[in-house]
Design a protein around this motif. Structure first.
Motif, PDB file in Angstrom:
ATOM      1  N   ARG A  18       0.832  -1.207   0.000  1.00 32.49           N
ATOM      2  CA  ARG A  18       0.000   0.000   0.000  1.00 32.49           C
ATOM      3  C   ARG A  18       0.864   1.254   0.000  1.00 32.49           C
ATOM      4  N   ARG A  19       1.913   1.247   0.798  1.00 31.27           N
ATOM      5  CA  ARG A  19       2.762   2.428   0.895  1.00 31.27           C
ATOM      6  C   ARG A  19       3.517   2.682  -0.411  1.00 31.27           C
ATOM      7  N   VAL A  20       3.920   1.626  -1.096  1.00 28.33           N
ATOM      8  CA  VAL A  20       4.560   1.802  -2.402  1.00 28.33           C
ATOM      9  C   VAL A  20       3.554   2.358  -3.411  1.00 28.33           C
ATOM     10  N   HIS A  21       2.316   1.865  -3.362  1.00 35.92           N
ATOM     11  CA  HIS A  21       1.283   2.395  -4.249  1.00 35.92           C
ATOM     12  C   HIS A  21       1.077   3.889  -4.023  1.00 35.92           C
ATOM     13  N   LEU A  22       1.021   4.305  -2.770  1.00 40.44           N
ATOM     14  CA  LEU A  22       0.832   5.722  -2.464  1.00 40.44           C
ATOM     15  C   LEU A  22       2.015   6.550  -2.959  1.00 40.44           C
ATOM     16  N   ALA A  23       3.226   6.045  -2.762  1.00 41.95           N
ATOM     17  CA  ALA A  23       4.410   6.771  -3.225  1.00 41.95           C
ATOM     18  C   ALA A  23       4.437   6.854  -4.743  1.00 41.95           C
ATOM     19  N   ALA A  24       4.025   5.780  -5.419  1.00 41.08           N
ATOM     20  CA  ALA A  24       4.011   5.777  -6.881  1.00 41.08           C
ATOM     21  C   ALA A  24       2.985   6.766  -7.418  1.00 41.08           C
ATOM     22  N   TYR A  25       1.825   6.810  -6.804  1.00 41.17           N
ATOM     23  CA  TYR A  25       0.809   7.789  -7.214  1.00 41.17           C
ATOM     24  C   TYR A  25       1.339   9.205  -7.013  1.00 41.17           C
ATOM     25  N   GLN A  26       2.017   9.426  -5.872  1.00 42.84           N
ATOM     26  CA  GLN A  26       2.605  10.739  -5.618  1.00 42.84           C
ATOM     27  C   GLN A  26       3.671  11.078  -6.661  1.00 42.84           C
ATOM     28  N   TRP A  27       4.440  10.101  -7.081  1.00 41.55           N
ATOM     29  CA  TRP A  27       5.426  10.304  -8.152  1.00 41.55           C
ATOM     30  C   TRP A  27       4.737  10.875  -9.392  1.00 41.55           C
ATOM     31  N   GLY A  28       3.634  10.268  -9.805  1.00 39.25           N
ATOM     32  CA  GLY A  28       2.918  10.760 -10.967  1.00 39.25           C
ATOM     33  C   GLY A  28       2.349  12.151 -10.770  1.00 39.25           C
ATOM     34  N   VAL A  29       1.808  12.411  -9.577  1.00 34.65           N
ATOM     35  CA  VAL A  29       1.265  13.738  -9.271  1.00 34.65           C
ATOM     36  C   VAL A  29       2.346  14.802  -9.409  1.00 34.65           C
ATOM     37  N   LEU A  30       3.500  14.562  -8.791  1.00 32.64           N
ATOM     38  CA  LEU A  30       4.573  15.552  -8.797  1.00 32.64           C
ATOM     39  C   LEU A  30       5.165  15.724 -10.189  1.00 32.64           C
ATOM     40  N   GLU A  31       5.316  14.634 -10.914  1.00 29.37           N
ATOM     41  CA  GLU A  31       5.866  14.701 -12.264  1.00 29.37           C
ATOM     42  C   GLU A  31       4.990  15.572 -13.160  1.00 29.37           C
ATOM     43  N   ARG A  77      11.076   9.059  -7.876  1.00 26.32           N
ATOM     44  CA  ARG A  77      11.087   7.964  -8.845  1.00 26.32           C
ATOM     45  C   ARG A  77      12.038   6.854  -8.434  1.00 26.32           C
ATOM     46  N   LEU A  78      13.279   7.206  -8.145  1.00 24.08           N
ATOM     47  CA  LEU A  78      14.284   6.194  -7.829  1.00 24.08           C
ATOM     48  C   LEU A  78      13.977   5.474  -6.521  1.00 24.08           C
ATOM     49  N   SER A  79      13.555   6.228  -5.500  1.00 21.34           N
ATOM     50  CA  SER A  79      13.283   5.588  -4.208  1.00 21.34           C
ATOM     51  C   SER A  79      12.042   4.705  -4.281  1.00 21.34           C
ATOM     52  N   THR A  80      11.043   5.101  -5.075  1.00 17.73           N
ATOM     53  CA  THR A  80       9.843   4.277  -5.221  1.00 17.73           C
ATOM     54  C   THR A  80      10.157   2.987  -5.973  1.00 17.73           C
ATOM     55  N   LEU A  81      10.925   3.095  -7.047  1.00 20.47           N
ATOM     56  CA  LEU A  81      11.302   1.891  -7.789  1.00 20.47           C
ATOM     57  C   LEU A  81      12.178   0.971  -6.940  1.00 20.47           C
ATOM     58  N   ARG A  82      13.048   1.551  -6.108  1.00 23.92           N
ATOM     59  CA  ARG A  82      13.871   0.719  -5.223  1.00 23.92           C
ATOM     60  C   ARG A  82      12.997  -0.032  -4.229  1.00 23.92           C
ATOM     61  N   ALA A  83      11.992   0.678  -3.676  1.00 19.76           N
ATOM     62  CA  ALA A  83      11.087   0.025  -2.728  1.00 19.76           C
ATOM     63  C   ALA A  83      10.318  -1.113  -3.402  1.00 19.76           C
ATOM     64  N   ALA A  84       9.835  -0.873  -4.621  1.00 20.01           N
ATOM     65  CA  ALA A  84       9.122  -1.919  -5.346  1.00 20.01           C
ATOM     66  C   ALA A  84      10.043  -3.097  -5.640  1.00 20.01           C
ATOM     67  N   TYR A  85      11.289  -2.806  -6.029  1.00 21.72           N
ATOM     68  CA  TYR A  85      12.273  -3.860  -6.309  1.00 21.72           C
ATOM     69  C   TYR A  85      12.519  -4.720  -5.069  1.00 21.72           C
ATOM     70  N   ALA A  89      13.600   0.429   2.442  1.00 19.77           N
ATOM     71  CA  ALA A  89      13.362   1.034   1.131  1.00 19.77           C
ATOM     72  C   ALA A  89      12.020   1.732   1.086  1.00 19.77           C
ATOM     73  N   VAL A  90      10.998   1.136   1.686  1.00 18.43           N
ATOM     74  CA  VAL A  90       9.675   1.754   1.689  1.00 18.43           C
ATOM     75  C   VAL A  90       9.688   3.040   2.509  1.00 18.43           C
ATOM     76  N   ALA A  91      10.351   3.025   3.673  1.00 17.45           N
ATOM     77  CA  ALA A  91      10.441   4.242   4.476  1.00 17.45           C
ATOM     78  C   ALA A  91      11.180   5.342   3.732  1.00 17.45           C
ATOM     79  N   SER A  92      12.219   4.982   2.995  1.00 24.53           N
ATOM     80  CA  SER A  92      12.965   5.969   2.210  1.00 24.53           C
ATOM     81  C   SER A  92      12.101   6.553   1.097  1.00 24.53           C
ATOM     82  N   ALA A  93      11.356   5.685   0.416  1.00 23.78           N
ATOM     83  CA  ALA A  93      10.463   6.159  -0.641  1.00 23.78           C
ATOM     84  C   ALA A  93       9.410   7.090  -0.078  1.00 23.78           C
ATOM     85  N   HIS A  94       8.901   6.754   1.083  1.00 23.17           N
ATOM     86  CA  HIS A  94       7.878   7.587   1.710  1.00 23.17           C
ATOM     87  C   HIS A  94       8.442   8.924   2.162  1.00 23.17           C
ATOM     88  N   PHE A  95       9.672   8.907   2.643  1.00 24.53           N
ATOM     89  CA  PHE A  95      10.278  10.180   3.034  1.00 24.53           C
ATOM     90  C   PHE A  95      10.336  11.124   1.838  1.00 24.53           C
TER      91      PHE A  95
END
Length: 353
Positions: free
Chosen positions: A202-215, A256-264, A280-286
């Motif tokens: 769930r947290r990776v999904h939220l970070a990924a959505y935020q990636w798209g919003v910010l981009e 982008r990089l932190s979210t992909l790392r968390a997913a990986y 990795a998830v905490a880093s992506a969320h930060f």
């Protein structure tokens, strides 16, 4: 670390982008605002008044997007959390209000408990699912859901509309959420680690959505800075504006990089998340929180008064970025999680691939 995308994932993400850009337009979002937005948030309690883009959701279901991201035993394409993240990014780019993340999570949780028929119904879009976040009574997408799931250490509880009550709430971005009360029934056993994996997913999904919003917010802001003129020149040529846009590029890349790392890391841990995945998830969320705060404010400041005008799209990106920041618990919360992993486990990436 190789973040290259295979052809199947690229095609699926490209399909979602094409459908999203065609259907989730500024005009369609204005129509949703008129249903459930500023000034109308208490105007109804049924699905027709929810901030839910039904046409886009129907197109995603027809195209087989939720089914492709379902477990392989249900016919999914086996794209992993990384594939899910790349698709969620496309939803964030257009601010698409559709329950794809809970559909993915619910299909995996239901399949893990052996409820394959119900899992297939969710993956195929015949049922809309909402998934509770731990013990929080507020559940995203509960007002339009046919069933609500709650996963914890005891197992998976599934409630239908006949056994629960949903009271709609008003998140900062006017997204679809509600407080759920009632009887969830007895838990069905989940495999060890499944609930923890779902919480990280769930947290990776939220970070990924935020990636798209910010981009997308950065792209729109940069385009505006080339057309808005002051003193006879575009404001993007001013050093202060150009510097904020450049900082925004760095922030988007960090998300982008932190979210992909968390997913990986989640894909590598085989449903038993260890310290590397949690780290990795905490880093992506930060980065999603910290960068989201900075870039949301930069977008509004560069747009000037237009950035807060409800007739313009910029304000929706600001609200979406702030809502994601709040849902993720804020940057400080993520640093505390990260510090806890480092304190108790050491550096989990020291020998990571």
């Amino acid at each position: 670390m190789d973040f290259s995308v295979d052809d199947t994932t690229a095609e699926l993400a490209g399909l979602v982008r094409e459908i999203g850009e065609r259907l989730v337009t500024d005009e369609s979002l204005r129509e949703l605002d008129a249903r459930f937005g500023p000034g109308t948030e208490f105007g109804g309690t049924d699905r027709e008044t929810a901030r839910f883009h039904a046409r886009f959701w129907d197109e995603l279901v027809r195209a087989g997007v939720p089914a492709a991201l379902a477990p392989e035993r249900l016919g999914g394409a086996g794209l992993g959390v990384e594939g899910e993240a790349l698709v969620l990014r496309e939803l964030g780019r257009v601010l698409a209000p559709v329950p794809l993340s809970p559909a993915i999570r619910a299909s995996h949780l239901l399949a893990a408990t052996g409820l394959t028929d119900l899992a297939a119904a969710v993956a195929e879009g015949r049922e809309i699912a909402a998934v509770a976040d731990g013990s929080s009574p507020e559940v995203d997408w509960a007002p339009v859901a046919d069933l609500v799931l709650r996963a914890d250490g005891d197992g998976l509880r599934v409630a239908d509309l006949g056994s629960i009550r949903v009271e709609r709430t008003v998140p900062v971005d006017f997204s679809c959420a509600g407080v759920v009360t009632g009887d969830f029934g007895d838990p069905a056993p989940l495999p060890e680690g499944a609930a923890a994996f779902d919480a990280l997913r769930r947290r990776v999904h939220l970070a990924a959505y935020q990636w798209g919003v910010l981009e997308a917010a950065l792209e729109r802001t940069a385009a505006y800075a080339t057309t808005r003129h002051q003193f006879g020149r575009p404001i993007g040529s001013f050093q202060a504006v150009a510097a904020r846009l450049a900082d925004g590029m760095i922030d988007v890349d960090a998300v982008r990089l932190s979210t992909l790392r968390a997913a990986y890391e989640l894909d590598a841990c085989s449903d038993h998340p260890g310290p590397a995945a949690r780290d990795a998830v905490a880093s992506a969320h930060f980065w999603a929180c910290d960068a989201g705060h900075r870039l949301a404010h930069s977008a509004v400041h560069i747009h000037g008064g237009v950035g807060l005008d409800r007739s313009e799209p910029a304000h929706r990106y600001f609200l979406a970025a702030k809502a994601a920041e709040f849902r993720l618990g804020g940057a400080t919360r993520q640093l505390l999680d990260l510090g806890d992993v480092l304190t108790t486990e050491g550096d989990p990436w020291e020998y990571s691939a």
